[in-house]
Write a protein that holds these residues in place. Sequence first.
Motif, PDB file in Angstrom:
ATOM      1  N   THR A  85       0.829  -1.211   0.000  1.00 19.96           N
ATOM      2  CA  THR A  85       0.000   0.000   0.000  1.00 19.96           C
ATOM      3  C   THR A  85       0.860   1.257   0.000  1.00 19.96           C
ATOM      4  N   LEU A  86       1.912   1.258   0.839  1.00 14.70           N
ATOM      5  CA  LEU A  86       2.761   2.431   0.948  1.00 14.70           C
ATOM      6  C   LEU A  86       3.570   2.675  -0.324  1.00 14.70           C
ATOM      7  N   VAL A  87       4.136   1.617  -0.881  1.00 18.98           N
ATOM      8  CA  VAL A  87       4.933   1.768  -2.106  1.00 18.98           C
ATOM      9  C   VAL A  87       4.046   2.206  -3.262  1.00 18.98           C
ATOM     10  N   SER A  88       2.842   1.659  -3.337  1.00 23.97           N
ATOM     11  CA  SER A  88       1.913   2.060  -4.399  1.00 23.97           C
ATOM     12  C   SER A  88       1.591   3.549  -4.302  1.00 23.97           C
ATOM     13  N   ARG A 108      10.851   1.358  -8.243  1.00 21.30           N
ATOM     14  CA  ARG A 108      10.064   0.161  -7.929  1.00 21.30           C
ATOM     15  C   ARG A 108      10.949  -1.075  -7.807  1.00 21.30           C
ATOM     16  N   SER A 109      11.959  -1.205  -8.676  1.00 22.88           N
ATOM     17  CA  SER A 109      12.866  -2.354  -8.597  1.00 22.88           C
ATOM     18  C   SER A 109      13.611  -2.376  -7.262  1.00 22.88           C
ATOM     19  N   ALA A 110      14.081  -1.204  -6.828  1.00 24.14           N
ATOM     20  CA  ALA A 110      14.817  -1.122  -5.565  1.00 24.14           C
ATOM     21  C   ALA A 110      13.928  -1.511  -4.389  1.00 24.14           C
ATOM     22  N   LEU A 111      12.703  -1.019  -4.372  1.00 28.72           N
ATOM     23  CA  LEU A 111      11.806  -1.307  -3.255  1.00 28.72           C
ATOM     24  C   LEU A 111      11.310  -2.745  -3.294  1.00 28.72           C
ATOM     25  N   LEU A 120       5.535  -6.341  -5.870  1.00 32.00           N
ATOM     26  CA  LEU A 120       5.154  -5.181  -5.069  1.00 32.00           C
ATOM     27  C   LEU A 120       4.665  -4.044  -5.963  1.00 32.00           C
ATOM     28  N   ALA A 121       3.539  -3.459  -5.608  1.00 28.31           N
ATOM     29  CA  ALA A 121       2.963  -2.304  -6.330  1.00 28.31           C
ATOM     30  C   ALA A 121       2.700  -2.618  -7.798  1.00 28.31           C
ATOM     31  N   SER A 122       2.278  -3.843  -8.069  1.00 24.49           N
ATOM     32  CA  SER A 122       2.027  -4.250  -9.462  1.00 24.49           C
ATOM     33  C   SER A 122       0.877  -3.485 -10.091  1.00 24.49           C
ATOM     34  N   GLU A 123      -0.049  -3.016  -9.254  1.00 24.11           N
ATOM     35  CA  GLU A 123      -1.225  -2.340  -9.811  1.00 24.11           C
ATOM     36  C   GLU A 123      -0.927  -0.926 -10.268  1.00 24.11           C
TER      37      GLU A 123
END
Length: 294
Positions: A85-88, A108-111, A120-123
């Motif tokens: 949720t936070l990364v998104s 995104r790759s790093a996180l 992670l954060a695929s959406e």
Amino acid sequence: MGKRPGLLYEAQQRLDGLMALGQSRAHAKARARLLGTYHWPFSDGKIHAYTTRTTYQNIVMRFLCWCRATHGIKRLHEIDQCADTLVSAYLHLHVQEGYSPWTLSTTRSALRLFFGSPTLASEVALPARHREAIRRSRTPFLHQKRPRYMSAEAWQNLLAFLGATGLRRHEARALRVGQIERQPDGHVVLAHVHGKGGKLRQVPVLPEQETTVLRLIEGRRGEEKVFPRLPKHLDIHAYRRQYAQALYQSLSGRPLPLSQGRLPRGILDEEAVLVVSRALGHNRRDVVLTSYLR
């Protein structure tokens, strides 16, 4: 009872645990292919180079500081519980602020690596990365001031060397005099250059620049660094691009491919593209064409 480690210290410890210096990412790829677990983009969940560590650590620290300032979260295990949720939300914010597609993808790759989640954060729909949108190193490096600690001669020698070898910043900074070698056929190469992920490669010096490069090491000890200091703000990538284009034209005898549109079949010298790719330390045709030759 001892004091609990802070958020950023915990993150440093986790990043330390992800380091895999000296381990080959290429070998990890090969194993994944054998096991049928390989997919693109590939990650073995480890960091194989100091340069990647620095880039990823800066991204992670900025994200954690944002979590602390925006949501008041001060413990890493609490962020772990709602990382997706936070990364998104963080990526959505950066998309709205107009960050480049490459910066967003790297973030995104790093996180994903830090939180151990390849989905992670695929959406979050990141902007497509189109060659026409690349701004880095697309203009000549003409307006930078010479650093005070460098003489005009040393400055010109450095620029000529970078254009003749195409090294990355950390590669140029680490290069020793003894690594510049003249081969039996007369060509000059940089031997045992440590690239990304600890990969070793041999870099050909541009034929018309060999004398210039050899002149830099005359009378010097093999263990000396060729350039003890490099200007912090020098756009070294621009010289990698210059080198790649000159090497391709020297090898192929053909003009550079058009910067826009589809390439007609047979217009490229594929063997020359491969040599340039290896010289740059990429071994990927698409990267060379997109970021260097076009």
